[in-house]
Motif scaffolding. Sequence first.
Motif, PDB file in Angstrom:
ATOM      1  N   ILE A   1       0.858  -1.186   0.000  1.00 61.60           N
ATOM      2  CA  ILE A   1       0.000   0.000   0.000  1.00 61.60           C
ATOM      3  C   ILE A   1       0.891   1.231   0.000  1.00 61.60           C
ATOM      4  O   ILE A   1       1.745   1.388   0.881  1.00 61.60           O
ATOM      5  CB  ILE A   1      -0.917   0.043   1.245  1.00 61.60           C
ATOM      6  N   VAL A   2       0.700   2.118  -0.967  1.00 62.52           N
ATOM      7  CA  VAL A   2       1.512   3.332  -1.069  1.00 62.52           C
ATOM      8  C   VAL A   2       0.586   4.546  -0.993  1.00 62.52           C
ATOM      9  O   VAL A   2      -0.152   4.838  -1.940  1.00 62.52           O
ATOM     10  CB  VAL A   2       2.313   3.372  -2.383  1.00 62.52           C
ATOM     11  N   ASP A   3       0.635   5.240   0.143  1.00 64.96           N
ATOM     12  CA  ASP A   3      -0.232   6.406   0.352  1.00 64.96           C
ATOM     13  C   ASP A   3       0.357   7.215   1.498  1.00 64.96           C
ATOM     14  O   ASP A   3       0.782   6.652   2.511  1.00 64.96           O
ATOM     15  CB  ASP A   3      -1.652   5.955   0.695  1.00 64.96           C
TER      16      ASP A   3
ATOM     17  N   GLU B   1      -7.520   2.127   6.275  1.00 65.26           N
ATOM     18  CA  GLU B   1      -8.851   1.799   5.772  1.00 65.26           C
ATOM     19  C   GLU B   1      -8.763   0.765   4.646  1.00 65.26           C
ATOM     20  O   GLU B   1      -9.534  -0.202   4.607  1.00 65.26           O
ATOM     21  CB  GLU B   1      -9.529   3.070   5.261  1.00 65.26           C
ATOM     22  N   LEU B   2      -7.803   0.937   3.754  1.00 64.81           N
ATOM     23  CA  LEU B   2      -7.648   0.000   2.652  1.00 64.81           C
ATOM     24  C   LEU B   2      -7.186  -1.365   3.149  1.00 64.81           C
ATOM     25  O   LEU B   2      -7.663  -2.406   2.678  1.00 64.81           O
ATOM     26  CB  LEU B   2      -6.655   0.555   1.626  1.00 64.81           C
ATOM     27  N   ILE B   3      -6.286  -1.379   4.114  1.00 64.70           N
ATOM     28  CA  ILE B   3      -5.822  -2.645   4.684  1.00 64.70           C
ATOM     29  C   ILE B   3      -6.992  -3.389   5.327  1.00 64.70           C
ATOM     30  O   ILE B   3      -7.129  -4.609   5.193  1.00 64.70           O
ATOM     31  CB  ILE B   3      -4.703  -2.396   5.724  1.00 64.70           C
ATOM     32  N   SER B   4      -7.864  -2.644   6.000  1.00 60.19           N
ATOM     33  CA  SER B   4      -9.043  -3.251   6.620  1.00 60.19           C
ATOM     34  C   SER B   4      -9.963  -3.857   5.574  1.00 60.19           C
ATOM     35  O   SER B   4     -10.457  -4.979   5.734  1.00 60.19           O
ATOM     36  CB  SER B   4      -9.803  -2.188   7.431  1.00 60.19           C
TER      37      SER B   4
ATOM     38  N   ILE C   1      -2.809  -0.848  -9.040  1.00 59.17           N
ATOM     39  CA  ILE C   1      -4.170  -0.339  -8.878  1.00 59.17           C
ATOM     40  C   ILE C   1      -4.043   1.042  -8.256  1.00 59.17           C
ATOM     41  O   ILE C   1      -3.517   1.177  -7.148  1.00 59.17           O
ATOM     42  CB  ILE C   1      -5.018  -1.257  -7.986  1.00 59.17           C
ATOM     43  N   PHE C   2      -4.464   2.053  -8.971  1.00 57.31           N
ATOM     44  CA  PHE C   2      -4.385   3.411  -8.437  1.00 57.31           C
ATOM     45  C   PHE C   2      -5.541   3.657  -7.478  1.00 57.31           C
ATOM     46  O   PHE C   2      -6.679   3.240  -7.728  1.00 57.31           O
ATOM     47  CB  PHE C   2      -4.410   4.439  -9.564  1.00 57.31           C
ATOM     48  N   VAL C   3      -5.223   4.318  -6.385  1.00 57.03           N
ATOM     49  CA  VAL C   3      -6.231   4.704  -5.399  1.00 57.03           C
ATOM     50  C   VAL C   3      -6.150   6.218  -5.277  1.00 57.03           C
ATOM     51  O   VAL C   3      -5.171   6.755  -4.755  1.00 57.03           O
ATOM     52  CB  VAL C   3      -5.976   4.033  -4.030  1.00 57.03           C
TER      53      VAL C   3
ATOM     54  N   PRO D   1     -13.501   7.846  -1.122  1.00 62.77           N
ATOM     55  CA  PRO D   1     -13.278   6.674  -0.267  1.00 62.77           C
ATOM     56  C   PRO D   1     -13.612   5.381  -1.013  1.00 62.77           C
ATOM     57  O   PRO D   1     -14.592   5.329  -1.745  1.00 62.77           O
ATOM     58  CB  PRO D   1     -14.236   6.907   0.901  1.00 62.77           C
ATOM     59  N   VAL D   2     -12.786   4.371  -0.816  1.00 60.86           N
ATOM     60  CA  VAL D   2     -12.936   3.112  -1.540  1.00 60.86           C
ATOM     61  C   VAL D   2     -14.192   2.384  -1.080  1.00 60.86           C
ATOM     62  O   VAL D   2     -14.413   2.193   0.122  1.00 60.86           O
ATOM     63  CB  VAL D   2     -11.698   2.214  -1.331  1.00 60.86           C
TER      64      VAL D   2
END
Length: 243
Positions: A5-7, A15-18, A75-77, A99-100
């Motif tokens: 995860i790169v942010d 949140e993305l990890i969850s 995958i761009f976020v 938000p994803v």
Amino acid sequence: MKALIVDDERLARKELISLLSVHEQIEVVGEAINVDDAFEKIKQLKPEVIFLDIQMPGKTGFELLEMLDHVPKVIFVTAYDEYALKAFEVNAMDYLLKPVQPERLEECLSKLISNETNSELKEEDILDRSDKLTYNDQVFVKDGEKCWFVKLQNVRFFESDGNYVKVFFGENKPMIHRSLNALEERLDSRHFFRASRKYIVNLSWIENIETWFNGGLVVHLKTGEKIEVSRRQSTKFKELMSL
């Protein structure tokens, strides 16, 4: 699949990890807070996919991809819907808007896993024996506002143009800031041949070969394009092609 995860936003990463934790196919192996951090962790952790923010302090997600010799699946976020749509061609990659949404993430991962399954190599993975790019690797190419993820097998040839190299695939021929010599060192010589100072050609795109007046050769590609093989390289080419 191992994921990074790169942010730069901690809450966005958490949140993305969850959200990813309920998907058994994805293993989050690390987090990176900026491009330089991500560059080191990609070398160290060798993730198969990166979830990458575009706008970060310092360098952008685009610049990270330009720094990499081998680009994992990306995958761009991003929070910038309009920017992402402008910068990328529809089928070149996938992106998630912040938000994803869980449903959108599930759809994205389903496509990712499906593509990974369909593209698995049946032969021994070349990367286990060499650091060279393999025929099935994809590379990131950015030219102005346009960006592509291109499989090397779809690149017909490379053409030197000063301090740049033109990459020919489909109807496109973007330029990258790299020398042909440096590119040759990274390409698999079983599939790519240095035809001359100016060209590297993908052998699988050759349709036929003709003798040239100066002792060299000319290869005709399936697209109708012609690439001259220098007299010096013609001997090597004949040996390679058993002519």
